[in-house]
Design a protein around this motif. Structure first.
Motif, mmCIF file in Angstrom:
data_model
loop_
_atom_site.group_PDB
_atom_site.id
_atom_site.type_symbol
_atom_site.label_atom_id
_atom_site.label_comp_id
_atom_site.label_asym_id
_atom_site.label_seq_id
_atom_site.Cartn_x
_atom_site.Cartn_y
_atom_site.Cartn_z
ATOM 1 N N PRO A 76 34.950 50.467 48.932
ATOM 2 C CA PRO A 76 34.235 51.560 48.259
ATOM 3 C C PRO A 76 35.098 52.130 47.139
ATOM 4 N N THR A 77 34.496 52.488 46.026
ATOM 5 C CA THR A 77 35.287 52.955 44.879
ATOM 6 C C THR A 77 36.063 54.230 45.197
ATOM 7 N N MET A 78 35.601 54.993 46.185
ATOM 8 C CA MET A 78 36.333 56.216 46.520
ATOM 9 C C MET A 78 37.706 55.908 47.114
ATOM 10 N N GLN A 79 37.928 54.664 47.533
ATOM 11 C CA GLN A 79 39.234 54.280 48.072
ATOM 12 C C GLN A 79 40.168 53.721 47.010
ATOM 13 N N LEU A 80 39.699 53.642 45.776
ATOM 14 C CA LEU A 80 40.519 53.055 44.718
ATOM 15 C C LEU A 80 41.504 54.046 44.115
ATOM 16 N N GLY A 81 41.381 55.307 44.469
ATOM 17 C CA GLY A 81 42.283 56.316 43.935
ATOM 18 C C GLY A 81 42.154 56.439 42.431
ATOM 19 N N THR A 82 43.276 56.332 41.744
ATOM 20 C CA THR A 82 43.262 56.423 40.278
ATOM 21 C C THR A 82 43.068 55.061 39.625
ATOM 22 N N ASP A 83 42.928 54.035 40.461
ATOM 23 C CA ASP A 83 42.768 52.665 39.946
ATOM 24 C C ASP A 83 41.302 52.420 39.640
ATOM 25 N N PHE A 84 40.774 53.030 38.593
ATOM 26 C CA PHE A 84 39.340 52.993 38.328
ATOM 27 C C PHE A 84 38.865 51.680 37.717
ATOM 28 N N VAL A 85 39.768 50.957 37.059
ATOM 29 C CA VAL A 85 39.370 49.715 36.394
ATOM 30 C C VAL A 85 39.556 48.557 37.375
ATOM 31 N N ILE A 86 38.449 48.056 37.873
ATOM 32 C CA ILE A 86 38.497 46.931 38.828
ATOM 33 C C ILE A 86 38.871 45.667 38.058
ATOM 34 N N PRO A 87 39.872 44.941 38.486
ATOM 35 C CA PRO A 87 40.310 43.771 37.713
ATOM 36 C C PRO A 87 39.278 42.654 37.689
ATOM 37 N N VAL A 88 39.205 41.978 36.563
ATOM 38 C CA VAL A 88 38.364 40.785 36.446
ATOM 39 C C VAL A 88 39.025 39.660 37.234
ATOM 40 N N THR A 89 38.221 38.986 38.070
ATOM 41 C CA THR A 89 38.735 37.952 38.962
ATOM 42 C C THR A 89 38.115 36.602 38.621
ATOM 43 N N ASP A 90 38.910 35.569 38.748
ATOM 44 C CA ASP A 90 38.422 34.207 38.505
ATOM 45 C C ASP A 90 37.202 33.936 39.375
ATOM 46 N N ARG A 91 36.167 33.378 38.772
ATOM 47 C CA ARG A 91 34.902 33.156 39.476
ATOM 48 C C ARG A 91 35.062 32.293 40.715
ATOM 49 N N ASN A 92 35.951 31.303 40.645
ATOM 50 C CA ASN A 92 36.124 30.405 41.785
ATOM 51 C C ASN A 92 36.762 31.127 42.968
ATOM 52 N N GLU A 93 37.646 32.064 42.687
ATOM 53 C CA GLU A 93 38.227 32.884 43.746
ATOM 54 C C GLU A 93 37.149 33.759 44.389
ATOM 55 N N ILE A 94 36.266 34.305 43.561
ATOM 56 C CA ILE A 94 35.174 35.136 44.080
ATOM 57 C C ILE A 94 34.259 34.310 44.973
ATOM 58 N N LEU A 95 33.825 33.160 44.478
ATOM 59 C CA LEU A 95 32.882 32.332 45.229
ATOM 60 C C LEU A 95 33.495 31.845 46.536
ATOM 61 N N SER A 96 34.759 31.461 46.501
ATOM 62 C CA SER A 96 35.430 30.998 47.725
ATOM 63 C C SER A 96 35.532 32.127 48.748
ATOM 64 N N PHE A 97 35.823 33.345 48.281
ATOM 65 C CA PHE A 97 35.866 34.492 49.188
ATOM 66 C C PHE A 97 34.504 34.722 49.828
ATOM 67 N N LEU A 98 33.452 34.680 49.023
ATOM 68 C CA LEU A 98 32.112 34.934 49.542
ATOM 69 C C LEU A 98 31.727 33.929 50.616
#
Length: 551
Positions: A76-98
């Motif tokens: 949840p974004t409320m747990q990101l603290g001051t880290d508001f910019v979520i990093p762009v992640t390689d698509r293959n890493e995303i798909l493998s995680f899913l």
């Protein structure tokens, strides 16, 4: 091609809604997993947890397909603290995680027939199906930002993901919880009438509320329906009919394929409720038309959008064809251990498309010939998916992962160009393939036959064509004539702008056109990847940057 100014609002909305769904899923998943009362033996709770993970995977998968590498976060974004910019992640890493996330979730989920809302909720079968779909995306081709216009490539480990797709598509098949017992058209007609089937073709339907305020399925799809000051002369209401199909798509079908006449619509209705032949650059997508609702379910003569008709995000036919495709790729054809099951999966889809008298030739013989080699079976799957899923927003995604998108776009442009040029008397190379095309079609308006197997609406008059497939002489009195493909501009002595520039950004004609310089066997990739919305870039303080030549 992409017109950034024109499409920016819709791109922004898609981006926002996907991430809104992801945030809600993240909040729920974190709340459940972090709860002191969470018990993995609570089947209702693990089902709900699995649903949230499946929906999150669905949102992220669609983002990856549309944008490539994207911001990725599972908290949840409320747990990101001051880290508001979520990093762009390689698509293959995303798909493998899913994939791994859904593998873990699946065991705690229920089958659709064990859920009160059935396929209107994410079930175990849909979880399996999403694993297979994501795995084929992960194992397929995609556009990467290399070189001037990007490059199409797939990862070296692609076979691992075809194996995953085969395994999980087989998990759905082996469960025995879905089938293709309904006729093809009744899958969509039933959805128009809010009939939810939990053991047939639909595996997951995006549910909409039938209260006049939810969803535009059936308004954007189906034939256009005119009105006078927003009121129609019948009980079904107006429709836009803006979701269209290629003008030549219906000619690709076998003439005895019963999907053809249901999927492709060739006429609209005017404000008086009279059918009008469509002579445009495209054809109607007849799936889910609001006109297909029974009188008791019609939305009223002042209705427009907000139809409440569910959209089948995944069908069992897709599961069957994904399985056949994965087996063919992994085993080098369909003569191996799983070949017979892959052939049967393919036949199940094709069998529903033909009447009993055509089964021997069009299903058995056709499939057995296609199964002779890996290449021929793959080509048969490419074609079958084209015919099965017309108008369901799947074709271009399939073509991307097969690395066939450029060729199909090129061929589509050339088909339109050749036919338009023929009207102007310019017979280009390839014109011989269109000599029998019916530039004039003869038709008449007839009373409704009252038979849903002929036309799903059993009240409104319909169009009867004399012969819509081949050029014929005028059949005589009683028949009107509609002229098609009148796409040549006599004033400019060229095909019309709609022909020359509809594929601009990849291929175009006219002044400065590039179509003659392109080699079909060595085409550049289609820049199908969308740019990040400008608002997202601004809010990231420039951390997010567009590639693929976008400013």
């Amino acid at each position: 091609a992409f017109d950034g100014a024109r499409h920016a609002p819709s791109v922004q909305r898609f981006w926002d809604k996907q991430y809104e769904g992801i945030e809600r899923a993240n909040i729920f998943i974190d709340g459940v997993q972090g709860s002191p009362v969470f018990n993995k033996d609570d089947k209702d709770l693990t089902q709900q947890l699995g649903e949230a993970k499946v929906l999150r995977a669905m949102f992220y998968h669609d983002l990856v397909v549309m944008f490539g590498d994207v911001p990725f976060n599972t908290k949840p974004t409320m747990q990101l603290g001051t880290d508001f910019v979520i990093p762009v992640t390689d698509r293959n890493e995303i798909l493998s995680f899913l994939i791994e996330d859904l593998r873990e979730a699946a065991s705690g989920m229920k089958y659709a027939n064990g859920l009160a809302q059935g396929v209107e909720r994410a079930s175990r079968e849909f979880c399996f199906g999403m694993i297979a779909r994501i795995a084929l995306t992960r194992g397929g081709y995609a556009l990467y930002p290399e070189g001037a216009s990007g490059i199409m490539k797939r990862m070296p480990d692609y076979r691992d993901y075809y194996a995953i797709a085969m395994q999980y598509a087989d998990s759905v098949i082996s469960s025995g919880t879905h089938s293709l017992n309904k006729s093809y058209r009744n899958v969509f007609i039933d959805e128009t009438n809010n009939i939810v089937s939990n053991n047939d073709d639909p595996v997951f339907e995006i549910p909409f509320l039938r209260n006049g305020s939810s969803g535009n399925v059936g308004y954007n799809t189906g034939p256009a329906v005119g009105s006078t000051e927003g009121i129609t002369t019948h009980i079904w209401g107006a429709a836009g009919g803006g979701t269209r199909l290629n003008a030549f798509y219906h000619y690709s079908f076998d003439r005895s394929d019963i999907r053809k006449d249901y999927t492709v619509g060739q006429w609209s209705y005017d404000a008086a409720g009279q059918p009008q032949v469509l002579t445009d650059y495209s054809m109607y997508n007849n799936k889910w038309s609001k006109l297909w609702a029974n009188a008791a379910n019609a939305l009223g003569n002042q209705s427009q959008g907000g139809t409440g008709i569910n959209f089948p995000y995944m069908r069992y036919a897709d599961i069957l064809l994904m399985y056949a495709e994965a087996v063919n790729e992994i085993e080098g054809g369909v003569t191996g251990a799983n070949g017979a099951k892959a052939i049967d999966a393919f036949k199940q889809v094709r069998r529903r498309a033909f009447l009993a008298e055509h089964q021997s030739q069009k299903v058995e013989s056709y499939t057995n010939t296609a199964a002779a080699s890996k290449e021929s079976f793959f080509n048969a799957i490419v074609q079958e998916r084209k015919w099965e899923f017309g108008g369901e927003n799947m074709r271009w995604k399939d073509l991307v992962r097969w690395n066939l998108y450029s060729k199909v776009v090129y061929d589509s442009f050339m088909e339109y160009l050749i036919v338009a040029s023929m009207v102007g008397g310019d017979y280009m190379e390839g014109s011989e393939n269109y000599q029998t095309l019916p530039f004039n079609k003869f038709y008449k308006r007839v009373p409704n036959p009252g038979n849903k197997d002929i036309y799903p609406n059993t009240t409104l008059p319909i169009i009867e064509f004399y012969n819509p497939w081949e050029a014929v002489l005028h059949p005589g009195t009683g028949w009107e004539m509609a002229t098609f493909y009148n796409w040549y501009d006599e004033n400019t002595s060229m095909p019309r702008a709609q022909i020359l520039y509809s594929f601009r950004g990849f291929i175009k004609g006219g002044s400065g056109g590039n179509w003659e310089s392109l080699n079909r066997n060595n085409l550049p990739p289609v820049r199908y990847i969308l740019p990040f919305p400008n608002q997202a870039i601004v809010m990231s303080n420039g951390v997010y940057k567009n590639q693929y030549g976008y400013n």
